[in-house]
Design a protein around this motif. Structure first.
Motif, PDB file in Angstrom:
ATOM      1  N   LEU A 188      28.207 -78.020   8.396  1.00  0.00           N
ATOM      2  CA  LEU A 188      26.839 -78.442   8.672  1.00  0.00           C
ATOM      3  C   LEU A 188      26.838 -79.547   9.723  1.00  0.00           C
ATOM      4  CD1 LEU A 188      23.836 -78.209   7.960  1.00  0.00           C
ATOM      5  CD2 LEU A 188      24.210 -79.923   6.172  1.00  0.00           C
ATOM      6  N   TRP A 189      27.744 -80.491   9.590  1.00  0.00           N
ATOM      7  CA  TRP A 189      27.908 -81.576  10.573  1.00  0.00           C
ATOM      8  C   TRP A 189      28.200 -81.004  11.952  1.00  0.00           C
ATOM      9  CZ3 TRP A 189      32.860 -82.201  12.754  1.00  0.00           C
ATOM     10  CH2 TRP A 189      33.052 -83.329  13.573  1.00  0.00           C
ATOM     11  N   ALA A 190      29.107 -80.046  12.035  1.00  0.00           N
ATOM     12  CA  ALA A 190      29.469 -79.453  13.323  1.00  0.00           C
ATOM     13  C   ALA A 190      28.270 -78.767  13.963  1.00  0.00           C
ATOM     14  CB  ALA A 190      30.613 -78.455  13.140  1.00  0.00           C
ATOM     15  N   CYS A 191      27.524 -78.003  13.184  1.00  0.00           N
ATOM     16  CA  CYS A 191      26.365 -77.290  13.701  1.00  0.00           C
ATOM     17  C   CYS A 191      25.293 -78.259  14.193  1.00  0.00           C
ATOM     18  CB  CYS A 191      25.809 -76.369  12.618  1.00  0.00           C
ATOM     19  SG  CYS A 191      24.352 -75.423  13.124  1.00  0.00           S
ATOM     20  N   VAL A 192      25.023 -79.292  13.406  1.00  0.00           N
ATOM     21  CA  VAL A 192      23.999 -80.262  13.778  1.00  0.00           C
ATOM     22  C   VAL A 192      24.395 -81.021  15.041  1.00  0.00           C
ATOM     23  CG1 VAL A 192      22.929 -82.441  13.058  1.00  0.00           C
ATOM     24  CG2 VAL A 192      23.004 -80.512  11.481  1.00  0.00           C
ATOM     25  N   LEU A 193      25.648 -81.442  15.135  1.00  0.00           N
ATOM     26  CA  LEU A 193      26.095 -82.132  16.353  1.00  0.00           C
ATOM     27  C   LEU A 193      25.982 -81.222  17.574  1.00  0.00           C
ATOM     28  CD1 LEU A 193      29.236 -84.384  15.708  1.00  0.00           C
ATOM     29  CD2 LEU A 193      26.911 -85.066  16.290  1.00  0.00           C
ATOM     30  N   ASN A 194      26.334 -79.951  17.404  1.00  0.00           N
ATOM     31  CA  ASN A 194      26.219 -79.005  18.515  1.00  0.00           C
ATOM     32  C   ASN A 194      24.774 -78.906  18.997  1.00  0.00           C
ATOM     33  OD1 ASN A 194      28.942 -78.402  18.514  1.00  0.00           O
ATOM     34  ND2 ASN A 194      28.730 -76.574  17.251  1.00  0.00           N
ATOM     35  N   ARG A 195      23.840 -78.842  18.053  1.00  0.00           N
ATOM     36  CA  ARG A 195      22.433 -78.701  18.432  1.00  0.00           C
ATOM     37  C   ARG A 195      21.893 -79.972  19.091  1.00  0.00           C
ATOM     38  NH1 ARG A 195      19.281 -74.696  14.200  1.00  0.00           N
ATOM     39  NH2 ARG A 195      20.979 -73.176  14.041  1.00  0.00           N
ATOM     40  N   VAL A 196      22.294 -81.106  18.561  1.00  0.00           N
ATOM     41  CA  VAL A 196      21.850 -82.364  19.160  1.00  0.00           C
ATOM     42  C   VAL A 196      22.445 -82.531  20.554  1.00  0.00           C
ATOM     43  CG1 VAL A 196      22.010 -84.877  18.965  1.00  0.00           C
ATOM     44  CG2 VAL A 196      21.409 -83.510  16.964  1.00  0.00           C
ATOM     45  N   CYS A 197      23.717 -82.186  20.690  1.00  0.00           N
ATOM     46  CA  CYS A 197      24.372 -82.283  21.993  1.00  0.00           C
ATOM     47  C   CYS A 197      23.713 -81.329  22.990  1.00  0.00           C
ATOM     48  CB  CYS A 197      25.860 -81.966  21.846  1.00  0.00           C
ATOM     49  SG  CYS A 197      26.849 -82.368  23.292  1.00  0.00           S
ATOM     50  N   ALA A 198      23.330 -80.132  22.543  1.00  0.00           N
ATOM     51  CA  ALA A 198      22.650 -79.176  23.417  1.00  0.00           C
ATOM     52  C   ALA A 198      21.310 -79.734  23.884  1.00  0.00           C
ATOM     53  CB  ALA A 198      22.450 -77.854  22.682  1.00  0.00           C
ATOM     54  N   ARG A 199      20.639 -80.458  23.001  1.00  0.00           N
ATOM     55  CA  ARG A 199      19.351 -81.053  23.364  1.00  0.00           C
ATOM     56  C   ARG A 199      19.546 -82.146  24.418  1.00  0.00           C
ATOM     57  NH1 ARG A 199      15.166 -82.847  18.665  1.00  0.00           N
ATOM     58  NH2 ARG A 199      15.839 -80.774  17.967  1.00  0.00           N
ATOM     59  N   TYR A 200      20.590 -82.955  24.229  1.00  0.00           N
ATOM     60  CA  TYR A 200      20.877 -83.984  25.235  1.00  0.00           C
ATOM     61  C   TYR A 200      21.197 -83.331  26.588  1.00  0.00           C
ATOM     62  CZ  TYR A 200      21.318 -87.498  21.506  1.00  0.00           C
ATOM     63  OH  TYR A 200      21.076 -88.347  20.454  1.00  0.00           O
ATOM     64  N   ARG A 201      22.002 -82.275  26.546  1.00  0.00           N
ATOM     65  CA  ARG A 201      22.376 -81.597  27.787  1.00  0.00           C
ATOM     66  C   ARG A 201      21.160 -81.038  28.509  1.00  0.00           C
ATOM     67  NH1 ARG A 201      27.720 -80.284  28.682  1.00  0.00           N
ATOM     68  NH2 ARG A 201      29.169 -80.825  26.996  1.00  0.00           N
ATOM     69  N   SER A 202      20.227 -80.471  27.743  1.00  0.00           N
ATOM     70  CA  SER A 202      19.024 -79.895  28.357  1.00  0.00           C
ATOM     71  C   SER A 202      18.179 -80.961  29.035  1.00  0.00           C
ATOM     72  CB  SER A 202      18.193 -79.165  27.297  1.00  0.00           C
ATOM     73  OG  SER A 202      17.601 -80.081  26.389  1.00  0.00           O
TER      74      SER A 202
END
Length: 240
Positions: free
Chosen positions: A87-101
């Motif tokens: 769950l931690w990995a998935c959430v970090l991936n999504r947050v990081c994707a938002r920062y990248r966008s």
């Protein structure tokens, strides 16, 4: 662990330390993924224990992976590894994707050149087979709210650093003790270290051994209690 000397090893406090430190000594690093964060009805990502150095180490590791060691009293794989970590990995991936966008941590030229191109960034929730379909659906339903909470909390103090350090999406894989205690087997798919920053969740408890009497080096007998080190502050009675 001795067979992979170049792979960083993280001990999940507290039980994981007893296994990781025995195997690799002071080279083992510390982290904290709580089993209770992964329990049904909770499925949380702690805003106080982001474990960002685990993510950074997995991304920068020469072999594209880290070991995360823990143990459980009653299960082949503790909830910290089977639920909290993915769950931690998935959430970090999504947050990081938002920062990248938003262009955070990415040079303007890179953002411009990447516009309209397909860049692999997996935001799915990957879970081991031991998680049932009903609970899997509950966790998938919780991911967006957990990602929103992390993004809006400001707990990631330096988003640019996170984006720069996480060059590939995080993904957990699981290695559990075989039923006969003879060795480890991968619980799920083989790790893809080219596409992901891999966290190999290594569960050291051997449930089969818990039913046996074992002989210590000095000839005394004892019974192995999986994950008992998690309560060492209780049974050690203050011993260092």
């Amino acid at each position: 662990l001795e067979a992979y000397p170049g792979v960083p090893v993280f001990a999940n406090e507290r039980a994981g330390s007893w296994y990781a430190l025995t195997a690799v000594g002071p080279a083992a690093r510390s982290c904290c993924f709580k089993s209770t964060d992964g329990h049904r009805g909770t499925h949380a990502v702690s805003l106080r224990r982001l474990n960002l150095r685990v993510a950074a180490a997995a991304s920068s590791s020469p072999v594209g992976a880290v070991f995360l060691v823990d143990a459980s009293v009653r299960k082949a794989c503790p909830d910290s590894l089977s639920r909290t970590v993915p769950l931690w990995a998935c959430v970090l991936n999504r947050v990081c994707a938002r920062y990248r966008s938003e262009g955070v941590g990415v040079p303007d030229t890179t953002v411009a050149s990447a516009a309209g191109t397909a860049h692999f960034w997996d935001e799915r929730l990957h879970l081991p087979p031991c998680v049932g379909e009903e609970e899997r659906a509950e966790m998938e339903a919780a991911v967006d709210s957990r990602a929103d909470a992390l993004y809006g909390s400001g707990a990631v103090v330096d988003p640019s650093r996170l984006v720069r350090s996480l060059t590939r999406p995080l993904r957990a894989y699981w290695a559990v003790q075989s039923e006969d205690g003879a060795g480890f087997s991968l619980d799920g798919f083989a790790p893809d270290r080219t596409a992901y920053s891999v966290v190999v969740c290594l569960s050291c408890s051997c449930q089969a051994m818990a039913r046996r009497r074992l002989d210590a080096a000095d000839g005394t007998e004892f019974r192995y209690a999986p994950g008992a080190a998690d309560d060492h502050e209780l049974w050690s009675r203050g011993m260092d």
